[in-house]
Design an enzyme around this catalytic site. Structure first.
Site, PDB file in Angstrom:
ATOM      1  N   GLY A 197       2.452  -3.206   5.545  1.00  0.00           N
ATOM      2  CA  GLY A 197       3.632  -3.005   6.392  1.00  0.00           C
ATOM      3  C   GLY A 197       4.648  -4.117   6.323  1.00  0.00           C
ATOM      4  O   GLY A 197       5.755  -3.985   6.864  1.00  0.00           O
ATOM      5  N   ASP A 244      -6.892  11.007   0.577  1.00  0.00           N
ATOM      6  CA  ASP A 244      -7.934   9.989   0.644  1.00  0.00           C
ATOM      7  C   ASP A 244      -8.259   9.670   2.098  1.00  0.00           C
ATOM      8  O   ASP A 244      -7.397   9.243   2.866  1.00  0.00           O
ATOM      9  CB  ASP A 244      -7.468   8.715  -0.068  1.00  0.00           C
ATOM     10  N   TYR A 247     -12.436   5.761   9.245  1.00  0.00           N
ATOM     11  CA  TYR A 247     -11.080   5.965   9.739  1.00  0.00           C
ATOM     12  C   TYR A 247     -11.135   6.769  11.046  1.00  0.00           C
ATOM     13  O   TYR A 247     -11.290   7.987  11.047  1.00  0.00           O
ATOM     14  CB  TYR A 247     -10.215   6.707   8.729  1.00  0.00           C
ATOM     15  N   LEU A 254       6.460  -5.144   3.831  1.00  0.00           N
ATOM     16  CA  LEU A 254       7.681  -4.719   3.136  1.00  0.00           C
ATOM     17  C   LEU A 254       8.499  -3.744   3.971  1.00  0.00           C
ATOM     18  O   LEU A 254       9.725  -3.844   4.019  1.00  0.00           O
ATOM     19  CB  LEU A 254       7.327  -4.085   1.792  1.00  0.00           C
ATOM     20  N   LYS A 278     -15.402   8.180   1.366  1.00  0.00           N
ATOM     21  CA  LYS A 278     -16.062   6.902   1.104  1.00  0.00           C
ATOM     22  C   LYS A 278     -17.467   6.887   1.701  1.00  0.00           C
ATOM     23  O   LYS A 278     -17.788   7.669   2.605  1.00  0.00           O
ATOM     24  CB  LYS A 278     -15.220   5.759   1.683  1.00  0.00           C
ATOM     25  N   GLY A 305      -1.833   0.356  -0.547  1.00  0.00           N
ATOM     26  CA  GLY A 305      -1.279  -0.827   0.089  1.00  0.00           C
ATOM     27  C   GLY A 305      -0.003  -1.324  -0.563  1.00  0.00           C
ATOM     28  O   GLY A 305       0.256  -2.536  -0.574  1.00  0.00           O
ATOM     29  N   VAL A 306       0.805  -0.411  -1.091  1.00  0.00           N
ATOM     30  CA  VAL A 306       1.991  -0.835  -1.854  1.00  0.00           C
ATOM     31  C   VAL A 306       3.054  -1.481  -0.968  1.00  0.00           C
ATOM     32  O   VAL A 306       3.939  -2.181  -1.471  1.00  0.00           O
ATOM     33  CB  VAL A 306       2.595   0.344  -2.644  1.00  0.00           C
ATOM     34  N   PHE A 307       2.985  -1.251   0.338  1.00  0.00           N
ATOM     35  CA  PHE A 307       3.920  -1.897   1.264  1.00  0.00           C
ATOM     36  C   PHE A 307       3.318  -3.165   1.867  1.00  0.00           C
ATOM     37  O   PHE A 307       3.843  -3.709   2.836  1.00  0.00           O
ATOM     38  CB  PHE A 307       4.332  -0.928   2.372  1.00  0.00           C
TER      39      PHE A 307
END
Length: 317
Positions: free
Chosen positions: A229, A51, A56, A231, A82, A224-226
């Protein structure tokens, strides 16, 4: 690595996807050789979902994605990018998070039909790849009326011609995606890339969006599972990230760490696997800037976590 159906798109993806913002120089410069090596290592580990986005690194991420992927068998990976920002000389919407932006160019927000088509074509040219499989409307909340009409119409035409396989949204706010799905109906987006709203620390995506996606057959890619940052910076108890996290978040992390210790589960493994337990979420997308980082994430994804841990977590969330 396991592959799964991506909702109603007809595509199959690896359960773990690689987000390419970091190799575009997000927060810190990444040498090109390292960026390509990171994608190469992900491929070796079985990652087949990638992705990226024009914004970016103002095209840098897409260029590097092309360098690493265009020699691969095209039918063996799913590529996402995107629309919503054109990268052009004098583009005014500069973001300070990019460490090595190309000189003289920048993004300009534009969800018009013409700009959407231009953005798509420019992405193909930057990557040197013949197609994009999943095309996200990026941050549609920044101009919802135009994004939900003109940009969506452009993507619907591309999908109708078979030029792309799936329409998606790239969002940080679950309620925006739910509003978009309601506005566009059954022929609306096929996917949602949801950042930071279905994680160990934030399950607001489950309030309305995930049930709606499950009902409509819309696949959710959890990113964005962390939690930006937080976590990773606090997982071992060393307070690198403590200064920028609210007290209530730190208290929640402390409780999560205690639960993980009780069951012998690494906190970051739980973070990677948690979203996959929802039936609307076939895959997670995680960023990395080095081969070692993506190998660590892949190991967390593959780690066997006992069912008792998930039961205990559910009772304590």
């Amino acid at each position: 690595m396991r592959t799964v159906e991506l909702g109603r798109t007809g595509l199959r993806v690896s359960e773990l996807g690689l987000g390419l913002a970091s190799i575009g120089g997000m927060f810190a410069a990444v040498p090109q050789q390292q960026a390509v090596a990171t994608i190469d290592r992900a491929w070796e580990l079985g990652v087949r979902l990638f992705d990226t986005a024009p914004v970016y690194g103002y095209g840098l991420s897409e260029q590097r994605a092309g360098l690493a992927l265009r020699g691969r068998p095209r039918g063996e990976f799913v590529l996402c990018s995107k629309v919503g920002r054109l990268i052009e000389p004098g583009g005014p919407d500069l973001q300070p998070i990019w460490a090595e932006p190309p000189p003289g160019i920048g993004p300009r927000l534009d969800y018009s039909y013409a700009a959407t088509i231009r953005s798509f074509e420019a992405s193909l040219e930057r990557m040197g790849i013949d197609r994009i499989d999943v095309l996200h409307i990026h941050d549609p909340d920044l101009d919802f009326p135009t994004a939900s009409t003109e940009a969506f119409r452009a993507l619907a035409e591309l999908r109708g011609r078979g030029t792309i396989r799936a329409i998606s949204l790239g969002v940080n706010h679950a309620e925006v995606a739910a509003r978009f799905l309601r506005a566009t109906g059954v022929d609306g987006p096929d996917c949602i890339l949801l950042a930071g709203r279905y994680t160990l620390l934030d399950q607001t995506g489950a309030d309305e969006l995930l049930p709606l996606c499950e009902q409509l057959g819309v696949a959710v890619l959890a990113a964005g599972v962390f939690q930006g940052g937080v976590l990773t910076e606090t997982a071992d108890g060393v307070p690198r990230g403590y200064a920028r996290a609210p007290r209530e978040i730190l208290e929640r992390i402390d409780r999560l760490r205690a639960l993980c210790r009780e069951y012998g589960v690494p906190l970051l493994a739980a973070a990677v696997q948690f979203p996959l337990r929802h039936p609307a979420v076939p895959a997670v997308v995680v960023g990395a800037r080095t081969p070692r980082e993506i190998a660590e994430v892949a190991a967390w994804h593959e780690l066997e976590i006992p069912p008792e841990f998930w039961a205990a977590l559910r009772s304590r969330l």
